[in-house]
Design a protein around this motif. Structure first.
Motif, mmCIF file in Angstrom:
data_model
loop_
_atom_site.group_PDB
_atom_site.id
_atom_site.type_symbol
_atom_site.label_atom_id
_atom_site.label_comp_id
_atom_site.label_asym_id
_atom_site.label_seq_id
_atom_site.Cartn_x
_atom_site.Cartn_y
_atom_site.Cartn_z
ATOM 1 N N ILE A 368 0.474 -1.490 -0.387
ATOM 2 C CA ILE A 368 0.255 0.070 -0.073
ATOM 3 C C ILE A 368 1.055 1.869 0.070
ATOM 4 O O ILE A 368 0.335 2.287 -0.712
ATOM 5 C CB ILE A 368 -1.152 0.241 1.511
ATOM 6 N N GLN A 369 1.838 1.331 0.806
ATOM 7 C CA GLN A 369 2.699 2.381 1.297
ATOM 8 C C GLN A 369 3.384 3.253 -0.200
ATOM 9 O O GLN A 369 3.767 4.280 -1.201
ATOM 10 C CB GLN A 369 4.052 2.391 1.912
ATOM 11 N N TYR A 381 7.159 16.552 -2.287
ATOM 12 C CA TYR A 381 8.237 15.484 -0.945
ATOM 13 C C TYR A 381 9.401 15.305 -1.693
ATOM 14 O O TYR A 381 10.052 14.411 -1.200
ATOM 15 C CB TYR A 381 7.635 13.817 -1.194
ATOM 16 N N VAL A 382 10.096 16.163 -2.938
ATOM 17 C CA VAL A 382 11.569 16.216 -2.978
ATOM 18 C C VAL A 382 12.264 17.136 -2.932
ATOM 19 O O VAL A 382 12.077 18.077 -3.333
ATOM 20 C CB VAL A 382 11.680 15.798 -4.571
ATOM 21 N N GLU A 388 11.839 12.988 0.074
ATOM 22 C CA GLU A 388 11.292 13.068 2.598
ATOM 23 C C GLU A 388 10.759 12.521 2.348
ATOM 24 O O GLU A 388 9.325 12.366 2.695
ATOM 25 C CB GLU A 388 10.857 14.736 2.819
ATOM 26 N N GLN A 389 11.407 11.068 2.971
ATOM 27 C CA GLN A 389 10.194 9.612 2.951
ATOM 28 C C GLN A 389 10.067 9.634 4.236
ATOM 29 O O GLN A 389 8.628 8.962 4.673
ATOM 30 C CB GLN A 389 11.412 8.634 2.925
ATOM 31 N N LYS A 390 9.772 10.311 4.902
ATOM 32 C CA LYS A 390 9.141 10.065 6.417
ATOM 33 C C LYS A 390 8.044 10.840 6.581
ATOM 34 O O LYS A 390 7.100 10.867 6.890
ATOM 35 C CB LYS A 390 10.297 10.593 7.944
ATOM 36 N N ARG A 391 8.335 12.173 6.130
ATOM 37 C CA ARG A 391 7.298 12.981 5.615
ATOM 38 C C ARG A 391 5.920 12.253 4.646
ATOM 39 O O ARG A 391 4.679 12.115 5.223
ATOM 40 C CB ARG A 391 7.491 14.248 4.799
ATOM 41 N N LEU A 392 6.594 11.516 3.673
ATOM 42 C CA LEU A 392 5.753 11.020 2.653
ATOM 43 C C LEU A 392 4.621 9.559 3.176
ATOM 44 O O LEU A 392 3.841 9.459 2.944
ATOM 45 C CB LEU A 392 5.877 10.321 1.515
#
Length: 514
Positions: A368-369, A381-382, A388-392
């Motif tokens: 799902i992610q 998100y870049v 920005e994987q944590k925020r995404l």
């Protein structure tokens, strides 16, 4: 009573000495868990001969899981299974087919490189005296079957060249060819026209007269009351009730499905209509559609109606650059844009939910992610070339919660979700891109009534926030309930554009079918 082996039950069936139990099929206290998530919680179900038994429930309620157990695809963790009164445990789909149970899946499972006849009789092909496939007899068998069912297709045509509706008819013919006593139909009309639905219902009535039992999964209320004899309601993996269809009302079914009243199916919020967000002039795709012109404003929901095959989805794909236009112009927020690819469309604030989630939407082997973040990886998100994987990840999880996706976790493969929950993930994917123009092609197809109301509310909220929305739908109540204007497509051309106040079903159908 101990279980009897499937081969023994098959032999009894083929001998013609099938016992006449009260129920053709019965399951008792069935339980099934996936990774600790309870999909079925001590569920019981009965199917009588010569009846259509409809299953209703929200996506993830357990309907499809139960049907996959009956069809031998899943093995239950607990429970009993009786076929013609005989206790049996099916260990594979072949066991089910051999014992007279056939399932027509919502996502079709035909082999595109083979002919219609080869698909129908696979594993059962007639052989000549040399042990080779007798293609003449194969054609004749299929022709006779199609004559019996009133299906007008060439048995020698390759399946990959068929429309979705025609492939659905092939699946139905294949199930009937097994002379099954139990036929499971999972959303069989999702891609059919009104005329094709009438044809399917004639086939179903014929099968009922022959004593077959049909399990019918649907989200369409009108079908429920037209074709079913009994209705079972499921919610959160539990069996809520079984009643005769004639003893139920639409409101009762909805209340039992969702556990609450749904006061408004189409929660249209009055939105401020802003400047033109998308302007299209004389758009065309050679041989498919031509001369399509319209303006779409910020805060507006433009419904696109028309018959299946009119070109609605083709127009959406061209607007998003999937199949670039061969003529005409597109302006986005006053700027002329050559939408030569989806990447160009996304760079200019467009998003597109496709009609076919399996073929062109979901990455079925990813979780799902991964599915939800797919469109946002090159957007907001870049930072300095890094995602920005944590925020995404946090935003993906928040989106999953807000859309009420039923899943044990973000790491669950999207393949394991119900069709409606897959659709919610795809909608979430595009909302993460914060689009200014959102194109939705059949956004609620195959989605239960509770989730439909949630998605309608979401669409209305987006419009109130200034997003310009194009919504394609085959359901006229949805078009009428949600749209500020309705554009009708007929044979690849715009046949009319109606304001909300003047649009009704009669006018739209007149424009669509002239």
């Amino acid at each position: 009573m101990p279980n009897i082996s499937p081969s023994t039950v098959k032999a009894v069936r083929e001998s013609g000495a099938v016992p006449t139990a009260e129920y053709l099929l019965e399951v008792k206290d069935v339980r099934k868990e996936f990774a600790g998530n309870v999909a079925l919680d001590d569920v019981s179900f009965r199917l009588r001969r010569g009846t259509v038994h409809a299953l209703m429930g929200e996506n993830g309620a357990g309907k499809s899981t139960l049907m996959k157990i009956i069809a031998g695809i899943y093995t239950p963790d607990a429970g009993e299974f009786f076929l013609n009164g005989l206790p049996i445990r099916l260990s594979s789909p072949l066991d089910a087919l051999d014992n007279g149970i056939a399932m027509i899946h919502q996502e079709l499972n035909l082999m595109n490189h083979m002919t219609i006849a080869e698909n129908i009789w696979i594993r059962r092909e007639p052989k000549n005296r040399f042990g080779l496939v007798d293609h003449k007899e194969l054609h004749s068998r299929t022709y006779r079957l199609f004559e019996e069912l009133g299906i007008d297709l060439d048995p020698d045509q390759r399946v990959g060249l068929l429309s979705v509706a025609s492939r659905q008819m092939v699946e139905i013919a294949k199930a009937v060819s097994y002379e099954s006593d139990v036929l499971i139909m999972d959303e069989p009309t999702s891609a059919l026209t009104e005329r094709e639905v009438e044809h399917l219902f004639r086939i179903i009535r014929t099968l009922k007269e022959r004593g077959k039992g049909i399990i019918y999964i649907t989200h369409k209320m009108n079908e429920l009351f037209e074709i079913s004899d009994e209705v079972s309601i499921f919610r959160d993996g539990k069996h809520i009730a079984t009643k005769a269809a004639q003893d139920l009302t639409r409101e009762e079914v909805i209340r039992m499905m969702v556990g609450r009243e749904i006061s408004q199916m189409f929660p249209k919020v009055e939105a401020k209509i802003g400047d033109v967000a998308l302007s299209v002039r004389d758009l065309g795709l050679k041989g498919i559609f031509q001369d399509v012109s319209f303006d779409l404003h910020a805060g507006e929901i433009l419904g696109i109606a028309g018959l299946v095959g009119a070109g609605r989805s083709n127009i959406a794909e061209t607007l998003f650059g999937v199949t670039p236009a061969t003529s005409g112009t597109i302006e986005i927020r006053g700027k002329s844009v050559n939408v030569s690819s989806p990447a160009v469309a996304m760079e200019n604030g467009m998003a597109f939910l496709t009609e076919d989630r399996k073929e062109s939407g979901c990455f079925l082997l990813l979780d799902i992610q991964q599915n939800m973040q797919m469109a946002a990886l090159h957007g907001g998100y870049v930072r300095r070339g890094f995602v920005e994987q944590k925020r995404l990840s946090q935003d993906c999880e928040a989106m999953t919660t807000s859309l009420r996706v039923k899943t044990p976790g973000m790491g669950e493969k999207i393949l394991n979700l119900s069709g409606g929950n897959q659709q919610k993930v795809l909608i979430g994917r595009w909302l993460l891109t914060k689009p200014s123009v959102l194109i939705l092609d059949e956004p609620t197809r195959g989605i239960d009534v509770g989730a439909k109301a949630e998605i309608h509310r979401m669409i209305s909220t987006l419009a109130s926030e200034g997003v310009a929305v194009i919504m394609i739908s085959s359901e006229l109540p949805e078009i009428l309930g949600m749209s500020d204007r309705v554009m009708t497509i007929r044979q690849g051309r715009v046949s009319g554009i109606l304001d909300r106040a003047e649009a009704d079903q009669v006018k739209i159908m007149e424009l669509a079918a002239q």
